[in-house]
Motif scaffolding. Sequence first.
Motif, PDB file in Angstrom:
ATOM      1  N   LEU A   1      31.852  35.527  20.337  1.00  0.00           N
ATOM      2  CA  LEU A   1      32.384  36.880  20.142  1.00  0.00           C
ATOM      3  C   LEU A   1      32.081  37.803  21.313  1.00  0.00           C
ATOM      4  CD1 LEU A   1      31.549  37.392  16.346  1.00  0.00           C
ATOM      5  CD2 LEU A   1      33.755  36.792  17.364  1.00  0.00           C
ATOM      6  N   LYS A   2      30.829  37.760  21.796  1.00  0.00           N
ATOM      7  CA  LYS A   2      30.417  38.710  22.834  1.00  0.00           C
ATOM      8  C   LYS A   2      30.461  38.129  24.240  1.00  0.00           C
ATOM      9  CE  LYS A   2      27.520  41.779  20.061  1.00  0.00           C
ATOM     10  NZ  LYS A   2      26.217  42.494  20.008  1.00  0.00           N
TER      11      LYS A   2
ATOM     12  N   THR B   1      27.808  31.856  17.417  1.00  0.00           N
ATOM     13  CA  THR B   1      28.826  32.826  16.979  1.00  0.00           C
ATOM     14  C   THR B   1      28.839  34.037  17.896  1.00  0.00           C
ATOM     15  OG1 THR B   1      28.541  32.121  14.682  1.00  0.00           O
ATOM     16  CG2 THR B   1      29.634  34.230  15.057  1.00  0.00           C
ATOM     17  N   GLN B   2      27.654  34.525  18.225  1.00  0.00           N
ATOM     18  CA  GLN B   2      27.558  35.675  19.126  1.00  0.00           C
ATOM     19  C   GLN B   2      28.101  35.347  20.503  1.00  0.00           C
ATOM     20  OE1 GLN B   2      23.895  36.817  20.940  1.00  0.00           O
ATOM     21  NE2 GLN B   2      24.086  38.967  20.290  1.00  0.00           N
ATOM     22  N   LEU B   3      27.862  34.101  20.965  1.00  0.00           N
ATOM     23  CA  LEU B   3      28.378  33.679  22.267  1.00  0.00           C
ATOM     24  C   LEU B   3      29.907  33.686  22.270  1.00  0.00           C
ATOM     25  CD1 LEU B   3      27.797  32.514  25.109  1.00  0.00           C
ATOM     26  CD2 LEU B   3      27.812  30.236  24.061  1.00  0.00           C
TER      27      LEU B   3
ATOM     28  N   ASP C   1      27.987  39.245  27.058  1.00  0.00           N
ATOM     29  CA  ASP C   1      26.967  40.148  26.522  1.00  0.00           C
ATOM     30  C   ASP C   1      26.100  39.490  25.452  1.00  0.00           C
ATOM     31  OD1 ASP C   1      27.876  42.272  28.114  1.00  0.00           O
ATOM     32  OD2 ASP C   1      29.433  42.774  26.651  1.00  0.00           O
ATOM     33  N   SER C   2      26.287  38.218  25.226  1.00  0.00           N
ATOM     34  CA  SER C   2      25.510  37.533  24.190  1.00  0.00           C
ATOM     35  C   SER C   2      24.121  37.175  24.700  1.00  0.00           C
ATOM     36  CB  SER C   2      26.239  36.271  23.745  1.00  0.00           C
ATOM     37  OG  SER C   2      26.312  35.348  24.818  1.00  0.00           O
TER      38      SER C   2
ATOM     39  N   PHE D   1      23.961  31.653  14.517  1.00  0.00           N
ATOM     40  CA  PHE D   1      24.055  33.051  14.968  1.00  0.00           C
ATOM     41  C   PHE D   1      24.279  33.134  16.479  1.00  0.00           C
ATOM     42  CE2 PHE D   1      21.627  36.505  16.996  1.00  0.00           C
ATOM     43  CZ  PHE D   1      22.378  37.591  16.570  1.00  0.00           C
ATOM     44  N   LEU D   2      23.506  32.362  17.253  1.00  0.00           N
ATOM     45  CA  LEU D   2      23.616  32.407  18.714  1.00  0.00           C
ATOM     46  C   LEU D   2      24.980  31.923  19.191  1.00  0.00           C
ATOM     47  CD1 LEU D   2      20.071  31.073  19.739  1.00  0.00           C
ATOM     48  CD2 LEU D   2      20.911  33.428  19.931  1.00  0.00           C
TER      49      LEU D   2
END
Length: 489
Positions: A243-244, A239-241, A247-248, A236-237
Motif C-alpha cells: 500500500l505505502k 500489506t503496508q509494503l 514509505d513502508s 502487516f509488513l
Amino acid sequence: MNWKRSILAILTILSMYSVFFALSHSLGEPQVQAQLELYQTNLILNASSWNPQQENISNISQNLIGQNPLSVAQFSYEKALNLTSDSLNKLAENEGSIVTETPRQQLKQNIAKNQEVIEDLNLKLAIITAEENNLNLANTYLSKISDQNLINTLNSIWIKREDIDSNAEKIINNRLEGWFQLKTLERLYDVENNQVKLENILDEQQILAQKAITTLFALSLIPVFGGVIGFGILVFLLTQLLLKKQDSILAINYNKTWESPWNWETIWQVFIVGFFFLSQVLLPIIFGVSGFNPAVLDIKGKALYVLCSYFLMAGGGLLVLYLSLKPFFPLPEDWFKLSNKNWYWWGIGGYLVAIPLVFLVSIINQLIWQGRGGSNPLLLLALESQDKFALIIFFVTASIAAPIFEEIMFRGFLLPSLTRYFPVWGSIVLSAVIFAVAHLSLAETIPLAILGIILGIVYTRSRSLLASITVHSLWNSGTLFSLFLLGSS
C-alpha cells in the motif's frame, strides 16, 4: 599472482576441501530433529495417561496430545527404526573399505551403537503395538530383541498373560523407563491381580502425565504464540509494503549501500583465513597434534571445550578481521554500527517473524532430507545435558558468543562489503547462503539461509548490529530452552 594471493589460494583449497568433506559427511548423519521427535513422542505417551476431572482441562490436554497418541508414537518409532537401520547398513558397507586401525575401531563403535539403538526401538515398538492390542506385530518386534529373558517376560505379560517370571518386576525396572515402564508394570500387576501395586502405579502415571502436559504446554508457547504474532507482523509488513511502497517500514534503507574502501580480495581473505581455515583446518590440527580428545570428557568438560574452542575461533577471526581492515582506518560511517533508533523493535520483531517462516521451511526441509543431513552437535549435547553448569556454558556459547561473533562477521562485515558488487537484496541472499553453509550441515542449510535472510533484512533496515544480534540471540535461546524442556522430560 603475488605471494599473498598464492598463499590465499592454497588456504582456500584446504578450507574448501574441509568444508566439502564436512558437508558430505553430514549427508549420512541423522538429524537431531529425529531424536527430538522421539523425545516429544515420549512426552505425548506420558501425557496420554492423564485423566483430569474438569472437562475444559481435558479438552486442552486432548489438543496437546492429539486424538490417537499410540498411532503417532508407532509412526515416530518406526520412522526412527528405518533411519537407524539405513545408517547401520551404510556403516556395514563401509567397514570393508577401512584400512587403518583407528577409523576401523570408530566404525565398529558406531555399528555397535546403532545396533543398540535398533534393539531399543524394537523393544519400545513391541510395547506400543501391544498396548494397541496388535499382538502379532508386537510379537514380531519382540523376536528382534537379543535378550531372551526380556522377550519371555514381556511375552508373558503382554501376549500370553500367564507364566510370569518371579523376577519380572526387576527386569522391567532395569530395562524400561517412563511410559514404557509404567504401562508394562500396570499390565503386570493387573495380570497378577495385585491391586495395591496397581493403584500405586496408576497414581504414578498421573503424576508423570501432569508433568508431561505442563512440558508440552511450555514447548508450545514459543512456536504457537510467537508464530501467530510473527505471522501477524509479517502480514502487516507485507500489506503496508504493497500500500505505502516507498514509505513502508520494509522500504527503510532498502537500497542504501555501504561505502566499501576494500575489494573482493580483502573479503576473501577475512572469510578464508579468519573463518573457514581457522575453524576447519588450523584448530583441528592444533587439537589433533596435542593429543587432546574431547570425547573422553564428561558433559561439563565437553561444555567447557565447546566454549573454549569457540572463543579461540572467534578471537582468531576477529583478529584477522581487524588486521585486514586496519589499513583502511578510519572506516567510513555506518560500518559496524551497534545501535540506532528502534533497534530493539527490529530485533524482537525480526525474531517473531522468523518463527513461522523458518518453521514452514523446516517442514519442507524434512520432506527433502528424510531425517538425514546432520545437525549441529551442540544441539545433541544440550538435549542430553541436564547439568546446570553445562547448560549455562552452552547458553553463553550459543546465545551470547555465537550471535556477537557471527553477526560481526556475516552482517557487520560480509553483507555490507558485498554491496560494492551486488544490490542490497543480492548481498543479503549471498551472505545468508554463506552463513548457512558455514554451519556445515546439509539438512540445516535451507532453514539457516532463511534465518540469514531475515537477519540481513533486519540489519540493512535498522543499520544496527544490536538488532541482528538480538534476533540471533533470541533464536538460539529459544532453541536451547526447548532442548532443555525436552531433555528434562
